[in-house]
Design a protein around this motif. Structure first.
Motif, PDB file in Angstrom:
ATOM      1  N   TYR A   1      -8.714  20.727   0.051  1.00 34.72           N
ATOM      2  CA  TYR A   1      -9.008  20.251   1.401  1.00 34.72           C
ATOM      3  C   TYR A   1      -8.399  18.870   1.576  1.00 34.72           C
ATOM      4  CZ  TYR A   1     -12.074  24.185   1.665  1.00 34.72           C
ATOM      5  OH  TYR A   1     -12.532  25.466   1.682  1.00 34.72           O
ATOM      6  N   ILE A   2      -7.985  18.602   2.825  1.00 32.67           N
ATOM      7  CA  ILE A   2      -7.433  17.280   3.135  1.00 32.67           C
ATOM      8  C   ILE A   2      -8.491  16.518   3.914  1.00 32.67           C
ATOM      9  CG2 ILE A   2      -5.715  16.115   4.593  1.00 32.67           C
ATOM     10  CD1 ILE A   2      -3.805  18.484   3.959  1.00 32.67           C
TER      11      ILE A   2
ATOM     12  N   ASN B   1       3.878  15.301   4.177  1.00 32.13           N
ATOM     13  CA  ASN B   1       2.439  15.580   4.287  1.00 32.13           C
ATOM     14  C   ASN B   1       2.152  16.449   5.511  1.00 32.13           C
ATOM     15  OD1 ASN B   1       1.729  14.158   1.968  1.00 32.13           O
ATOM     16  ND2 ASN B   1       1.687  12.223   3.087  1.00 32.13           N
ATOM     17  N   SER B   2       2.884  16.190   6.573  1.00 34.21           N
ATOM     18  CA  SER B   2       2.705  16.991   7.771  1.00 34.21           C
ATOM     19  C   SER B   2       3.031  18.462   7.488  1.00 34.21           C
ATOM     20  CB  SER B   2       3.617  16.440   8.874  1.00 34.21           C
ATOM     21  OG  SER B   2       3.683  17.351   9.921  1.00 34.21           O
ATOM     22  N   CYS B   3       4.153  18.687   6.807  1.00 41.23           N
ATOM     23  CA  CYS B   3       4.605  20.068   6.581  1.00 41.23           C
ATOM     24  C   CYS B   3       3.683  20.854   5.644  1.00 41.23           C
ATOM     25  CB  CYS B   3       6.026  20.081   6.023  1.00 41.23           C
ATOM     26  SG  CYS B   3       7.219  19.482   7.224  1.00 41.23           S
ATOM     27  N   ILE B   4       3.005  20.147   4.745  1.00 41.67           N
ATOM     28  CA  ILE B   4       2.190  20.842   3.747  1.00 41.67           C
ATOM     29  C   ILE B   4       0.815  21.236   4.300  1.00 41.67           C
ATOM     30  CG2 ILE B   4       0.914  18.957   2.612  1.00 41.67           C
ATOM     31  CD1 ILE B   4       3.016  21.317   0.579  1.00 41.67           C
ATOM     32  N   MET B   5       0.426  20.640   5.447  1.00 42.05           N
ATOM     33  CA  MET B   5      -0.944  20.857   5.931  1.00 42.05           C
ATOM     34  C   MET B   5      -1.300  22.330   6.093  1.00 42.05           C
ATOM     35  SD  MET B   5      -2.045  17.823   8.487  1.00 42.05           S
ATOM     36  CE  MET B   5      -0.677  17.781   9.590  1.00 42.05           C
ATOM     37  N   VAL B   6      -0.345  23.143   6.522  1.00 37.78           N
ATOM     38  CA  VAL B   6      -0.630  24.566   6.733  1.00 37.78           C
ATOM     39  C   VAL B   6      -1.034  25.264   5.437  1.00 37.78           C
ATOM     40  CG1 VAL B   6       0.793  24.950   8.796  1.00 37.78           C
ATOM     41  CG2 VAL B   6       1.837  25.110   6.523  1.00 37.78           C
ATOM     42  N   GLU B   7      -0.697  24.668   4.315  1.00 35.19           N
ATOM     43  CA  GLU B   7      -1.036  25.315   3.035  1.00 35.19           C
ATOM     44  C   GLU B   7      -2.406  24.913   2.491  1.00 35.19           C
ATOM     45  OE1 GLU B   7       2.125  25.130   0.129  1.00 35.19           O
ATOM     46  OE2 GLU B   7       3.594  25.196   1.771  1.00 35.19           O
TER      47      GLU B   7
ATOM     48  N   LEU C   1      -1.642  11.703   0.353  1.00 32.37           N
ATOM     49  CA  LEU C   1      -1.272  12.216  -0.973  1.00 32.37           C
ATOM     50  C   LEU C   1      -1.131  13.735  -0.964  1.00 32.37           C
ATOM     51  CD1 LEU C   1      -3.849  10.055  -2.976  1.00 32.37           C
ATOM     52  CD2 LEU C   1      -1.420   9.576  -2.649  1.00 32.37           C
ATOM     53  N   ALA C   2      -1.277  14.331   0.223  1.00 28.29           N
ATOM     54  CA  ALA C   2      -1.411  15.788   0.302  1.00 28.29           C
ATOM     55  C   ALA C   2      -0.233  16.533  -0.333  1.00 28.29           C
ATOM     56  CB  ALA C   2      -1.596  16.212   1.751  1.00 28.29           C
ATOM     57  N   SER C   3       0.994  16.183   0.033  1.00 29.00           N
ATOM     58  CA  SER C   3       2.111  17.023  -0.424  1.00 29.00           C
ATOM     59  C   SER C   3       2.227  16.967  -1.946  1.00 29.00           C
ATOM     60  CB  SER C   3       3.416  16.627   0.252  1.00 29.00           C
ATOM     61  OG  SER C   3       3.808  15.353  -0.162  1.00 29.00           O
ATOM     62  N   ALA C   4       1.970  15.797  -2.534  1.00 28.02           N
ATOM     63  CA  ALA C   4       2.098  15.686  -3.987  1.00 28.02           C
ATOM     64  C   ALA C   4       1.006  16.498  -4.696  1.00 28.02           C
ATOM     65  CB  ALA C   4       2.007  14.222  -4.399  1.00 28.02           C
ATOM     66  N   PHE C   5      -0.209  16.430  -4.203  1.00 30.51           N
ATOM     67  CA  PHE C   5      -1.311  17.049  -4.950  1.00 30.51           C
ATOM     68  C   PHE C   5      -1.537  18.523  -4.600  1.00 30.51           C
ATOM     69  CE2 PHE C   5      -3.006  12.563  -5.752  1.00 30.51           C
ATOM     70  CZ  PHE C   5      -2.403  12.521  -6.993  1.00 30.51           C
ATOM     71  N   LEU C   6      -1.081  18.958  -3.434  1.00 31.90           N
ATOM     72  CA  LEU C   6      -1.223  20.387  -3.118  1.00 31.90           C
ATOM     73  C   LEU C   6      -0.379  21.243  -4.064  1.00 31.90           C
ATOM     74  CD1 LEU C   6      -2.947  19.917  -0.522  1.00 31.90           C
ATOM     75  CD2 LEU C   6      -1.632  21.778   0.453  1.00 31.90           C
TER      76      LEU C   6
ATOM     77  N   PHE D   1       0.839  -1.207   0.000  1.00 26.97           N
ATOM     78  CA  PHE D   1       0.000   0.000   0.000  1.00 26.97           C
ATOM     79  C   PHE D   1       0.880   1.266   0.000  1.00 26.97           C
ATOM     80  CE2 PHE D   1      -2.680  -3.396   1.537  1.00 26.97           C
ATOM     81  CZ  PHE D   1      -3.846  -3.204   0.805  1.00 26.97           C
ATOM     82  N   PHE D   2       1.955   1.258   0.800  1.00 32.30           N
ATOM     83  CA  PHE D   2       2.849   2.429   0.800  1.00 32.30           C
ATOM     84  C   PHE D   2       3.502   2.586  -0.574  1.00 32.30           C
ATOM     85  CE2 PHE D   2       3.848   1.663   5.583  1.00 32.30           C
ATOM     86  CZ  PHE D   2       2.581   2.081   5.912  1.00 32.30           C
ATOM     87  N   LEU D   3       3.876   1.455  -1.187  1.00 34.08           N
ATOM     88  CA  LEU D   3       4.509   1.520  -2.510  1.00 34.08           C
ATOM     89  C   LEU D   3       3.529   2.085  -3.545  1.00 34.08           C
ATOM     90  CD1 LEU D   3       6.501  -1.832  -2.493  1.00 34.08           C
ATOM     91  CD2 LEU D   3       7.478   0.474  -2.495  1.00 34.08           C
ATOM     92  N   HIS D   4       2.280   1.691  -3.409  1.00 30.06           N
ATOM     93  CA  HIS D   4       1.264   2.199  -4.332  1.00 30.06           C
ATOM     94  C   HIS D   4       1.108   3.709  -4.159  1.00 30.06           C
ATOM     95  CE1 HIS D   4      -2.931   2.215  -6.129  1.00 30.06           C
ATOM     96  NE2 HIS D   4      -2.270   1.483  -6.997  1.00 30.06           N
ATOM     97  N   ILE D   5       1.098   4.153  -2.891  1.00 26.39           N
ATOM     98  CA  ILE D   5       0.991   5.591  -2.623  1.00 26.39           C
ATOM     99  C   ILE D   5       2.173   6.331  -3.252  1.00 26.39           C
ATOM    100  CG2 ILE D   5       1.121   7.315  -0.754  1.00 26.39           C
ATOM    101  CD1 ILE D   5      -0.644   5.328   0.896  1.00 26.39           C
ATOM    102  N   GLU D   6       3.356   5.726  -3.169  1.00 30.82           N
ATOM    103  CA  GLU D   6       4.534   6.358  -3.770  1.00 30.82           C
ATOM    104  C   GLU D   6       4.377   6.440  -5.298  1.00 30.82           C
ATOM    105  OE1 GLU D   6       6.686   8.021  -2.325  1.00 30.82           O
ATOM    106  OE2 GLU D   6       8.274   8.278  -3.830  1.00 30.82           O
ATOM    107  N   ALA D   7       3.826   5.385  -5.870  1.00 28.69           N
ATOM    108  CA  ALA D   7       3.598   5.408  -7.323  1.00 28.69           C
ATOM    109  C   ALA D   7       2.635   6.544  -7.689  1.00 28.69           C
ATOM    110  CB  ALA D   7       3.048   4.058  -7.786  1.00 28.69           C
ATOM    111  N   ILE D   8       1.624   6.745  -6.858  1.00 27.81           N
ATOM    112  CA  ILE D   8       0.668   7.837  -7.128  1.00 27.81           C
ATOM    113  C   ILE D   8       1.392   9.181  -7.045  1.00 27.81           C
ATOM    114  CG2 ILE D   8      -1.486   8.960  -6.415  1.00 27.81           C
ATOM    115  CD1 ILE D   8      -2.244   6.286  -5.004  1.00 27.81           C
ATOM    116  N   ARG D   9       2.192   9.328  -5.999  1.00 26.96           N
ATOM    117  CA  ARG D   9       2.900  10.603  -5.808  1.00 26.96           C
ATOM    118  C   ARG D   9       3.813  10.914  -6.994  1.00 26.96           C
ATOM    119  NH1 ARG D   9       3.629  12.280  -0.362  1.00 26.96           N
ATOM    120  NH2 ARG D   9       5.848  12.486  -0.759  1.00 26.96           N
TER     121      ARG D   9
END
Ligand code: BUP
Length: 457
Positions: free
Chosen positions: A136-137, A197-203, A120-125, A85-93
């Motif tokens: 929105y997250i 993903n944590s760092c991007i939340m403020v944006e 997926l937040a940091s990649a898609f933001l 599942f983590f690998l799949h998320i990386e593929a999406i990113r």
């Protein structure tokens, strides 16, 4: 007034634990809030359960526009993880740039916002900010886990080593043992994604979360008062996201429950992605037999459903299989968990505390015996314990095969949970509170209305 109907695109992440809350949110936005929706699904999915649920959902909601996001080829040896599942998320990113043309094509009516999963937040933001599209997250775990996620970079920056516990501002101290072990390995794929993903939340424009005020009041207040991280956008509780008709998949085998006494059956499941080691599975079987209770046990032998191959006799061994069959129902297939939790015979839930399972147990007022296996589950289990509708045995391991918990001890704990009247009363109270939050003027329904107002700005 059609001017006030926002067009929202939803983009869920990998795994049933992430897909399910997105689809419940989508159902609620079209049914109760009259929104125009586009559902973007990642193709292919990791598990068969995901692709089946997506099909059922889309045929139930023909008014929702489906869009497929096709992944680029990905070499897993270039990422530091073995988890599918983590690998799949990386593929999406790594395919994230493909989202831009897809979003631009959704122009009639123009998009008001994208809701994307925290993983997926940091990649898609990055994509939405280039398009000047509000983002929105959806955070699919507890608010307590959100506070750990948001505060984690601050912990890393501080020069003091974490001792036995640490303090997230606005909350009581958190034991180090609750932190997902993988986060101590800063080079792991999960951890690098988690920090980004944590760092991007403020944006982002806001964080929707599948919890409700009375369950996590203090943590939600700390997050929204800026105590945890300065500049965090509004954290809006919209849960519990309510199970829907399209998820139903009645199995004739569950008729078995109809013949059992009210509140007498214990339901056992560790979610869609945990496969315990064989030795622990067998001890659990011994424990269930010893508990003296009747049970429904969903057994998983492989992380990904497509790979399940052995039959039950092979996994349990013939002797244990006989003992187990006499006392309960053991299934090695996808079941309708919500149907089970809502059945009057079911009086307790041995759970890994995946957050969806927790919210479903609360929705049906079923007490939990928590046995977290990985990730956010210990933090979620602490929320359950704190709110009083569950118990967690501190010295049971993470279920990774390190420490095997003996059947005798498991049986005893199950017996205790099933006979604890106080626990039952507190679970009934949690159910009442969960239902109140979802009434028309309840806190979570107001939260959803607020999201729609924000999308219309
Ligand atoms: Br297994 C199983 N039937 O047989 P969690 C799970 N579910 O309906 P996880 C079934 O899948 P993450 C089954 O009701 C819940 O909605 C269950 O989500 C459903 O745990 C969902 O509880 C599982 O959050 O995901 O699968 O470990 O790690 O993302 O929390």
């Amino acid at each position: 007034d059609s001017d006030n109907i926002p067009h929202i695109a939803l983009l869920p992440s990998s795994g049933m634990g992430h897909l399910t809350p997105f689809l419940r949110l989508a159902a609620s936005l079209v049914t109760n809030h009259n929104c125009k929706l586009t559902l973007i699904t990642i193709q292919p999915t990791v598990s068969l359960s995901e692709s089946q649920l997506i099909s059922r959902f889309l045929s139930s909601f023909p008014q929702i526009t489906p869009k497929e996001f096709h992944l680029l080829p990905f070499d897993p040896s270039t990422a530091n993880s073995k988890d599918p599942f983590f690998l799949h998320i990386e593929a999406i990113r790594r395919s994230a740039h493909l989202l831009s043309p897809l979003l631009s094509s959704l122009s009639s009516p123009p998009l008001s916002a994208l809701v994307t999963d925290i993983t997926l937040a940091s990649a898609f933001l990055r994509v939405t900010s280039q398009l000047h599209l509000p983002n929105y997250i959806l955070f699919t775990a507890s608010a307590k886990m959100l506070s750990l996620c948001a505060y984690f970079p601050t912990i890393l920056e501080s020069s003091t080593e974490i001792d036995e516990s640490f303090q997230i501002p606005g909350s009581s101290p958190m034991p180090k043992s609750w932190v997902p072990p993988v986060l101590f390995d800063l080079s792991s794929l999960f951890t690098t994604q988690f920090i980004e993903n944590s760092c991007i939340m403020v944006e982002s424009n806001g964080i929707l979360i599948n919890t409700f005020e009375s369950l996590e009041r203090e943590t939600l207040e700390a997050l929204n008062d800026g105590k945890v991280v300065d500049g965090l956008p509004p954290v809006i509780p919209i849960g519990p996201l309510v199970p829907c008709e399209f998820e139903k998949s009645t199995s004739p085998k569950l008729k078995w429950l109809d013949g059992e006494q009210n509140g007498s059956v214990v339901y056992v499941s560790f979610g869609s992605r945990t496969a315990m080691c064989r030795e622990q599975i067998r001890e659990l079987g011994v424990g269930l037999v010893r508990s003296g209770c009747r049970f429904v046990w969903v057994l998983k032998d492989k992380e990904v459903d497509r790979e399940e191959e052995e039959n039950l006799e092979v996994v349990l061994g013939n002797e244990l299989m006989e003992g187990v069959k006499e006392k309960g129902l053991v299934l090695k297939e996808w079941v309708d968990q919500v149907e089970i939790l809502g059945h009057p015979s079911v009086g307790g839930f041995v759970s890994h505390c995946g957050w969806n399972s927790v919210t479903e147990a609360a929705w049906h007022g079923v007490p939990i015996l928590a046995w977290p296996q990985l990730g956010d589950q210990r933090v979620n289990a602490a929320v359950v314990e704190n709110s009083g509708f569950g118990v967690c045995v501190k010295n049971w391991g993470w279920g990774d095969g390190g420490v095997i918990v003996k059947g005798e001890e498991i049986g005893e704990m199950i017996r205790e949970m099933m006979s604890d009247e106080g626990l039952r009363l507190r679970a009934a109270h949690a159910r009442d509170e969960a239902r109140k939050a979802k009434e028309v003027d309840g806190s979570s329904e107001k939260g959803l209305s607020r999201v729609i107002e924000l999308c219309n700005k």
